[in-house]
Design an enzyme around this catalytic site. Structure first.
Site, PDB file in Angstrom:
ATOM      1  N   ASP A  22      97.959  -4.074  51.804  1.00  0.00           N
ATOM      2  CA  ASP A  22      97.566  -2.778  52.351  1.00  0.00           C
ATOM      3  C   ASP A  22      98.717  -2.092  53.076  1.00  0.00           C
ATOM      4  OD1 ASP A  22      95.731  -0.655  53.252  1.00  0.00           O
ATOM      5  OD2 ASP A  22      96.010  -1.592  55.213  1.00  0.00           O
TER       6      ASP A  22
ATOM      7  N   ILE B 264      86.017 -22.625  53.973  1.00  0.00           N
ATOM      8  CA  ILE B 264      85.861 -21.217  53.599  1.00  0.00           C
ATOM      9  C   ILE B 264      86.540 -20.323  54.625  1.00  0.00           C
ATOM     10  CG2 ILE B 264      84.220 -19.380  53.026  1.00  0.00           C
ATOM     11  CD1 ILE B 264      84.394 -21.725  50.990  1.00  0.00           C
ATOM     12  N   GLU B 265      86.473 -20.699  55.886  1.00  0.00           N
ATOM     13  CA  GLU B 265      87.158 -19.931  56.929  1.00  0.00           C
ATOM     14  C   GLU B 265      88.664 -19.896  56.681  1.00  0.00           C
ATOM     15  OE1 GLU B 265      83.165 -20.852  58.474  1.00  0.00           O
ATOM     16  OE2 GLU B 265      84.639 -21.961  57.317  1.00  0.00           O
TER      17      GLU B 265
END
EC number: 4.6.1.17
Length: 165
Positions: free
Chosen positions: A128, A113-114
């Site tokens: 972004d 998951i990391e």
């Protein structure tokens, strides 16, 4: 055979898995994903002319920071002492950047998951930093590439399930 859904208690409510009895082993996970953009956007990333700064350097740091914060964001993830996080970039010199994250630990549970969170955050940071000139970017193909260590052993994306440990 034990129930593979280990994040539920006997009342079918969420729980954090008890890893007390597990052995400490070296564990590694690698995840990858891509972001597609306009060719002009990739050209500006290469040229270093984005107003927000060095897109890949900032995205790399964001991915590393995300890996370190996984247990704060994903409710049932354990707080794991990471021993290494590395983010690499490749691109096709046209319209796609691929980010690959490798995360390492010596602990009782894995770091899949990391690695996945590191990749997602890396790609979101690219989005972004470039959205002012390209809102049509697409993040896709995020997946675990490989994991090693622990009781379940080795996993390689694309291997037949019967050949996985």
């Amino acid at each position: 055979m034990s129930d593979p859904l280990t994040h539920f208690n006997d009342q079918n409510r969420a729980k954090m898995v008890d890893v007390t009895a597990k052995q400490v082993t070296a564990r590694t996970a690698t995840a990858t994903g891509t972001i597609r953009m306009q060719p002009a956007t990739l050209d500006r990333i290469h040229a270093g002319t984005m107003k927000k700064g060095d897109v890949l350097a900032v995205a790399q740091v964001a991915g590393i920071m995300a890996a370190k914060q996984t247990s704060n964001l994903i409710p049932m993830c354990h707080l794991i002492p990471l021993t290494g996080v590395d983010i690499h970039f490749t691109d096709n010199n046209q319209d796609t950047i691929t980010a690959t994250a490798t995360v390492k630990t010596k602990h009782v549970t894995g770091v899949e998951i990391e690695a996945l969170l590191a990749v997602q955050t890396t790609l979101l940071t690219i989005y972004d930093m470039c959205k002012a000139i390209d809102r049509g970017m697409v993040i896709d193909n995020v997946h675990l590439v490989e994991k090693d260590g622990g009781k379940s052993g080795h996993f390689q994306f694309g291997e037949a399930p019967e050949s996985q440990a």
